[in-house]
Design an enzyme around this catalytic site. Structure first.
Site, short mmCIF file in Angstrom:
data_model
loop_
_atom_site.label_atom_id
_atom_site.label_comp_id
_atom_site.label_asym_id
_atom_site.label_seq_id
_atom_site.Cartn_x
_atom_site.Cartn_y
_atom_site.Cartn_z
N CYS A 1 0.83 -1.21 0.00
CA CYS A 1 0.00 0.00 0.00
C CYS A 1 0.87 1.26 0.00
O CYS A 1 1.43 1.61 -1.03
CB CYS A 1 -0.97 -0.05 1.17
N GLU B 1 -1.47 -9.13 3.16
CA GLU B 1 -1.29 -9.71 4.50
C GLU B 1 -2.61 -10.15 5.13
O GLU B 1 -2.61 -10.94 6.06
CB GLU B 1 -0.56 -8.73 5.42
N HIS C 1 -3.53 -5.04 0.26
CA HIS C 1 -2.94 -5.60 1.49
C HIS C 1 -3.00 -7.13 1.46
O HIS C 1 -3.93 -7.72 2.01
CB HIS C 1 -3.69 -5.09 2.72
#
Ligand code: GLN
Length: 533
Positions: free
Chosen positions: A382, A510, A508
């Site tokens: 990001c 993650e 993102h």
């Protein structure tokens, strides 16, 4: 019919109730039962999206674009299920909806009160989540510690819910701490007894006690807890400090916790399929190698601020039998390039995670320059991708003075600008580009090869984007824009394919990594780091 499990915490905060709830979820899933987990947070914010990471840790984002408590990340990772807005409800949201109803006149002249109006709203949120997912088990975690004034309406709502739904359909799990007194060599049960007494004073008798402890609970203490807290002996569950959070489901299973729950709720006891989870834990506990990876951000004093990033790095390591050691680098300490070089000299890869605001940005740009010039495996997330574009524009594409409009109102080259759809947005709460969007990857790109496909869906949380006016100039200089939104208007992934691993994304990744299914972009980073090592 769905069965309900309420999880509360006593004695102290930070007991790891979220991990305990998530672990029980895993044990249900291992028995082919469906499960959802819902978190009630007693604070007045509508969601954690506007809070500083120092206050609250990471803001976890769901597919449907909810900005949620970081426990949702544990729920998703442990149960391998994607949750959404209904799974995280704050006091703020409850009060807002009740007040909106009052203003509309929905209460027909009644005096609007905590009981029944707020508690009814809370119960309706439980029912709404059950209706959406229709799970076999619905776990509800109440944030905070028993005795807090703030969480009382939630506790009262679950008391009502439990009695309305009837015996055998809901139970309470109370998590406590057994402090160890080194001078007398004892684990003390009194705080847990007191905590259960407080819970009882609110009308809730817990059926199961989960005790956090640093030492094994002796038989006498176990019996004492069972006696004073009125729970069966096999329902006093020990939860010792463990090396990895992913060991917790196995520790609970070893004590038969899930079977106790199933029996109490009149559900069929099934043999759990835990082989793959056991393999995972054995990989975690017996790594063959290790690798040091830096995270260069500005909230490095609180590792919870990047918890999904940390977990994703570890997941990628598990797949390679490698323990990932995190080196926290405060990006502000990288403002000086010589210091930046020194800080990065002993790591095999670096992640520049998401973030907001100008503080530490020049340090992040130095980190990325170092990674690019020294072929140090790099992953930008990001803000990390926006910085990678700025760095390349400034130092390679000849756009000196390139910057993001987030950090400079009037840069010479605004290579990162506010998204068009954001220009008229007022207010900060829930107004970013949030949640899952599709992205198309360039055939043959590093990203496409890592994913093994060209159409992906990833979660977002941002207001700024790459300014399309500069894409040609920057890509002519060599930065490959390898992922775009389906309409080709929004840059989603950039990469330098000639380096070992230099990939950055606007989304993102993650949030979608699982302990037994590492995310391809983190896997690519760790593979490259291990090759380098
Ligand atoms: N501050 C940047 C933006 O709003 C990046 C956000 C982030 O990293 N989540 O676009």
């Amino acid at each position: 019919m769905t069965k309900y499990i309420f999880v509360t915490g006593g004695v102290v905060s930070s007991l790891g109730k979220g991990i305990i709830a998530a672990s029980l979820g895993r044990l249900f899933r291992s028995r082919d039962y469906s499960v959802i987990i819902q978190k009630f947070d007693p604070y007045i914010n509508i969601d954690p999206g506007t809070m500083s990471p120092f206050q609250h840790g990471e803001v976890f984002v769901t597919d449907d674009g909810a900005e949620t408590d970081l426990d949702l990340g544990h729920y998703e990772r442990f149960t391998d299920t994607s949750f959404g807005q209904v799974n995280n409800v704050t006091s703020g949201r409850i009060y807002q909806e009740v007040i909106n109803k009052e203003r509309r006149g929905d209460y027909l002249g009644a005096t609007v009160q905590v009981i029944p109006h707020i508690t009814n709203e809370i119960k309706s949120k439980i029912v709404a989540a059950t209706k959406q997912f229709k799970p076999d088990f619905h776990i509800i975690e109440i944030g905070g510690t028993i005795g807090d004034i703030e969480s009382l309406p939630f506790i009262e709502a679950i008391r009502q819910f439990k009695s309305e739904i009837g015996i055998g359909n809901a139970l309470s799990v109370h998590c406590t701490l057994l402090p160890y007194l080194p001078t007398s060599g004892e684990l003390k049960t009194k705080p847990s007894q007191h905590s259960v007494n407080v819970l009882r004073s609110y009308g809730i008798q817990p059926e199961i006690l989960v005790c956090r402890t640093s030492k094994p609970i002796p038989k006498t203490e176990r019996e004492k807890l069972a006696l004073f807290c009125s729970v069966p002996k096999d329902a006093v569950i020990e939860c010792r400090d463990m090396k990895s959070i992913y060991e917790v489901p196995l520790a609970l299973e070893a004590q038969g916790m899930c079977n106790v729950v199933l029996k109490m709720l009149g559900m069929e006891e099934r043999t759990p399929k835990l082989e793959s989870w056991e393999n995972l834990v054995s990989k975690i506990k017996n790594p063959k190698t290790s690798v040091k990876v830096a995270i260069a951000g500005k909230y490095t004093k609180l590792s919870d601020a990047y918890i999904s990033v940390v977990e994703s790095l570890k997941h990628a390591g598990y797949a390679d039998d490698a323990a990932v050691e995190i080196k926290w680098i405060n990006s502000e300490e990288c403002m000086d390039y010589a210091n930046c070089k020194k800080l990065l000299s002993d790591v095999s890869a670096v992640v520049v995670p998401g973030g907001f605001g100008v503080r530490g940005i020049e340090g992040k740009l130095n980190v990325i320059r170092y990674a690019r010039e020294n072929n140090l495996p790099f992953l930008g997330l990001c803000l990390g991708m926006q910085c990678a574009v700025i760095e390349y524009a400034r130092n390679v594409a000849g756009l000196k003075g390139a910057n993001s409009k987030e950090f400079d109102e009037n840069p010479t080259y605004p290579v990162i600008d506010l998204m068009l759809e954001q220009k008229n947005v007022k207010g900060y709460g829930g107004t970013m580009r949030l949640g899952a969007y599709e992205c198309h990857l360039k055939k043959g790109s590093v990203a496409a090869k890592a994913y093994g496909k060209e159409v992906i869906s990833e979660r977002h949380r941002h207001r700024y984007e790459v300014n399309n006016e500069y894409i040609d100039k920057i890509s002519d200089a060599g930065l490959v824009f390898s992922g775009m939104s389906p309409d080709g208007m929004l840059a989603e992934v950039v990469e330098l394919p000639n380096l070992d691993w230099f990939v950055a994304c606007q989304f993102h990744p993650e949030f979608k990594s699982r302990p037994d299914k590492p995310h391809p972009l983190f896997k690519g980073l760790i593979d490259a780091a291990l090759r380098r090592k």
